[in-house]
Design an enzyme around this catalytic site. Structure first.
Site, short mmCIF file in Angstrom:
data_model
loop_
_atom_site.label_atom_id
_atom_site.label_comp_id
_atom_site.label_asym_id
_atom_site.label_seq_id
_atom_site.Cartn_x
_atom_site.Cartn_y
_atom_site.Cartn_z
N TYR A 127 0.87 -1.18 0.00
CA TYR A 127 0.00 0.00 0.00
C TYR A 127 0.91 1.23 0.00
O TYR A 127 2.01 1.17 -0.49
CB TYR A 127 -0.92 -0.10 1.23
CG TYR A 127 -2.07 0.87 1.25
CD1 TYR A 127 -2.86 1.05 0.12
CD2 TYR A 127 -2.36 1.60 2.40
CE1 TYR A 127 -3.91 1.96 0.14
CE2 TYR A 127 -3.41 2.49 2.42
CZ TYR A 127 -4.18 2.68 1.29
OH TYR A 127 -5.22 3.57 1.31
N ARG A 156 -6.64 10.74 -10.11
CA ARG A 156 -5.92 11.43 -9.02
C ARG A 156 -5.33 10.37 -8.10
O ARG A 156 -5.79 10.19 -6.99
CB ARG A 156 -6.90 12.34 -8.27
CG ARG A 156 -6.22 13.34 -7.35
CD ARG A 156 -7.14 13.77 -6.24
NE ARG A 156 -7.63 12.65 -5.45
CZ ARG A 156 -6.98 12.12 -4.41
NH1 ARG A 156 -5.82 12.58 -4.04
NH2 ARG A 156 -7.51 11.10 -3.74
N LYS A 168 -6.03 -1.87 -2.18
CA LYS A 168 -7.08 -1.62 -1.17
C LYS A 168 -7.79 -2.92 -0.81
O LYS A 168 -8.08 -3.19 0.36
CB LYS A 168 -8.12 -0.63 -1.71
CG LYS A 168 -7.64 0.80 -1.75
CD LYS A 168 -8.00 1.53 -0.48
CE LYS A 168 -7.15 2.77 -0.34
NZ LYS A 168 -7.67 3.83 0.45
N GLU A 181 -12.50 5.33 -5.43
CA GLU A 181 -11.11 5.51 -5.01
C GLU A 181 -10.34 6.37 -6.01
O GLU A 181 -10.34 6.08 -7.21
CB GLU A 181 -10.46 4.12 -4.93
CG GLU A 181 -9.23 4.06 -4.10
CD GLU A 181 -9.48 4.35 -2.64
OE1 GLU A 181 -8.73 5.18 -2.11
OE2 GLU A 181 -10.38 3.77 -2.02
N ASP A 182 -9.72 7.43 -5.53
CA ASP A 182 -8.82 8.26 -6.33
C ASP A 182 -9.45 8.82 -7.61
O ASP A 182 -8.84 8.81 -8.69
CB ASP A 182 -7.52 7.48 -6.65
CG ASP A 182 -6.64 7.37 -5.40
OD1 ASP A 182 -7.01 7.98 -4.38
OD2 ASP A 182 -5.61 6.69 -5.44
N ASP A 237 -13.50 6.64 -0.14
CA ASP A 237 -12.47 6.53 0.89
C ASP A 237 -11.68 7.83 1.04
O ASP A 237 -11.28 8.19 2.14
CB ASP A 237 -11.53 5.36 0.55
CG ASP A 237 -10.64 5.00 1.73
OD1 ASP A 237 -11.16 5.01 2.86
OD2 ASP A 237 -9.46 4.73 1.52
N ASP A 238 -11.46 8.55 -0.06
CA ASP A 238 -10.68 9.79 -0.01
C ASP A 238 -11.43 10.89 0.75
O ASP A 238 -10.82 11.71 1.43
CB ASP A 238 -10.34 10.27 -1.41
CG ASP A 238 -9.66 9.18 -2.22
OD1 ASP A 238 -8.57 8.76 -1.82
OD2 ASP A 238 -10.23 8.71 -3.22
N ASN A 287 -0.03 12.09 0.89
CA ASN A 287 0.71 10.89 0.48
C ASN A 287 1.25 11.08 -0.94
O ASN A 287 0.70 11.84 -1.70
CB ASN A 287 -0.23 9.67 0.47
CG ASN A 287 -0.58 9.22 1.86
OD1 ASN A 287 0.24 9.25 2.74
ND2 ASN A 287 -1.83 8.81 2.06
N ASN A 333 -3.73 6.56 8.68
CA ASN A 333 -3.88 5.78 7.46
C ASN A 333 -5.31 5.26 7.37
O ASN A 333 -5.83 4.69 8.34
CB ASN A 333 -2.89 4.61 7.50
CG ASN A 333 -2.76 3.92 6.17
OD1 ASN A 333 -3.72 3.78 5.43
ND2 ASN A 333 -1.56 3.48 5.85
#
Length: 561
Positions: free
Chosen positions: A109, A162, A180, A252-253, A275-276, A417, A461
């Site tokens: 990760y 992203r 993930k 995600e992202d 999640d972000d 990150n 995290n």
């Protein structure tokens, strides 16, 4: 074995399958045990001769793989070795990850997964997950049906725009859903076969990738507007048709503009989680709640200043405001006034309201414009400074020293990150504050010695939250995600920080007991879902922690008859 033919059921011996079964067994990552097959198993499954005589326990195999991993000096080599293991022997991969989570989490990760995504085209061996591209428009349902598993409980999906703080990596973003979901299994105990990683390829605006002969995705600029919306709508509809109402879809992202739109669009019709926005918010709130034991006071006694006003920053800010509002009975609008945001143009204030993106507007409070972080700190005098800017080194010595002159114990969270993008390092925070700062980061930092003290930086995290959060939703059959479930997860996390953790300056419990943490978070989330009438598994289990533990996938080898 029974087989169907026109004469009805008859016993038959599938010789062609049986004779090849040993070979097949060794090449199926879900069934393969390598040298751990016993004499009896080797006899009955046609494995004799296909393996050398030695019989090794799973523990010995773990020791061997760990020894090999530690020989590699380059983190990406470790990542590739772990992925190879996952494709060869699934249970050993997860056993290793569960037993050595603190050492191996940064390998599978953040931060290593970021580099893996950047180089995904070059290290791509066997495809993992499902790729849905613009070329599949109109037949997304058929593409989903190509996935061999039917009992899917959680999907992690990205469009690669992203990736961490690295930007648009297009189709190569697949490393994120894969990573993930391996954590969903290792840390949250969701069965690997119930997890589906998906990348939606709508092109990329990354010129380097478009000119890279090894790039694995569509070589075209990103689709926007109607074309994009229609593909996502088709995808979300198809997912629900195939997997039902209780399928958890984790975004995600995605870039800001799509992340907020998709979450708001589907939160009332699907079980969706970003999640972000939400996972980050929940884990940071968990850290803030545990920090109160060091800082004193309640959440509403503190003033918060964010550097970065994207999906992470505004998501965290909103959850903090929600928690303050719930605990003090003041209106949400009023609670938001404890929180200030600085973006690339300076402090977010009401004078800028017209030009602000919609998700920043609730944070545009009355104040004179200030165009930099340092002046904002001097004016607002925050007790908590949170970095979600995605730009490294923004918390300079002057910034940390100013925070320390205002507060006895400044709380500094450098959350961007990977490690290279962190607003400051743990060492900088402790040194510049003369050992007074309470520090947490998004990526891992080693312990820091300052004077006579050894500080263990907390890592905010998302891996603390999303595996347990997802397990909680799945185990109670939740149909929607309510913000109160995120607050419950934060409280569940904060409750597990022990006195010995605080003594080292930690805001989070150690990863070594992450499965216990996840089971407790799952129980807290499920409990709140039952209370809100969002759970469909009835009757409600009496002991939710015990039930969560009983639902968890165990990666130890089974015995074959």
């Amino acid at each position: 074995m029974m087989g169907n033919n026109e004469d009805g059921d008859q016993l038959f011996t599938p010789w062609n399958v049986s004779i090849a079964s040993g070979h097949t067994l060794l090449r199926d990552p879900r069934l393969n045990k390598g040298l751990a097959f016993t004499e009896k198993e080797r006899e009955s499954h046609y494995l004799t001769g296909l393996l050398p005589p030695m019989i090794a326990s799973q523990e010995l195999q773990e020791k061997k793989v760990l020894h090999m991993l530690r020989q590699y000096e380059v983190p990406l080599q470790r990542y590739i070795a772990m992925i190879d293991l996952q494709e060869r022997n699934e249970r050993l991969f997860y056993k290793l990850l569960v037993d050595h989570v603190e050492e191996l989490l940064p390998v599978v990760y953040t931060p290593t997964v970021g580099e893996a995504c950047q180089k995904f085209g070059s290290i791509f061996h066997r495809p993992q997950g499902l790729y849905i591209s613009l070329k599949d428009k109109g037949k997304v349902l058929e593409v989903l049906k190509n996935w061999p598993e039917r009992n899917i409980q959680v999907i992690v999906v990205t469009d690669g725009e992203r990736i961490l703080g690295l930007g648009d990596l297009g189709c190569q973003g697949m490393g994120i859903p894969v990573g993930k979901l391996s954590l969903y299994t290792a840390l949250g105990g969701v069965r690997p076969s119930a997890c589906l990683p998906i990348t939606i390829d709508v092109g990329t605006n990354n010129e380097k990738l478009l000119n890279d002969e090894f790039y694995i995705g569509l070589k075209q600029n990103r689709a926007r507007g109607q074309e994009y919306d229609e593909l996502l709508e088709e995808f979300m509809t198809a997912v629900k048709r195939i997997y039902g109402e209780k399928i958890l879809v984790q975004f995600e992202d995605f870039a800001n503009h799509n992340a907020f739109t998709l979450l708001n669009k589907y939160r009332t019709t699907h079980l969706v989680f970003n999640d972000d926005i939400q996972g980050t918010a929940s884990v940071v709130l968990g850290g803030l709640l545990s920090a109160l034991k060091l800082l004193g006071g309640t959440l509403s006694d503190h003033t918060f200043l964010f550097l970065g006003a994207g999906e992470a920053g505004t998501g965290i800010a909103e959850l903090i405001a929600l928690q303050i509002s719930k605990k003090t009975d003041i209106a949400l609008e009023e609670a938001r006034k404890k929180i200030w945001l600085v973006d690339s143009k300076g402090l977010v204030v009401s004078a800028r309201k017209e030009s602000l993106q919609h998700f920043k507007q609730p944070w545009a409070h009355e104040r004179e414009p200030i165009n930099n972080l340092l002046d904002a700190i001097k004016e607002i005098k925050p007790s908590v400074l949170i970095g979600t800017s995605g730009v490294g080194g923004q918390f300079t010595q002057e910034v940390v020293e100013t925070m320390s002159s205002i507060n006895e114990k400044p709380l500094i969270m450098a959350l961007s990150n990977p490690t290279s993008q962190a607003e400051c390092t743990a060492e900088e925070a402790y040194t510049w504050s003369k050992g007074r700062a309470i520090f947490a980061s998004g990526s891992p930092f080693s312990p820091v010695t300052y004077g006579d003290n050894v500080f263990v930086p907390g890592q905010a995290n998302n891996a603390y939250i999303f595996p347990g959060f997802g397990l909680g939703l799945i185990m109670c059959g939740a149909t929607r995600v309510h913000d109160d479930l995120l607050l419950a997860a934060s409280e569940g996390l904060a409750a597990q920080v022990e006195e010995e953790d605080f003594a080292k300056g930690r805001l989070y419990p150690p990863y070594s007991c992450i499965r216990k943490i996840s089971a407790n978070i799952a129980a807290t989330v499920a409990d709140k879902a039952y209370e809100l009438g969002l759970a469909s598994l009835l009757p409600r289990p009496t002991d939710l922690v015990q039930f969560a533990e009983s639902c968890m996938y165990d990666p130890t080898y089974p015995n074959y008859r």
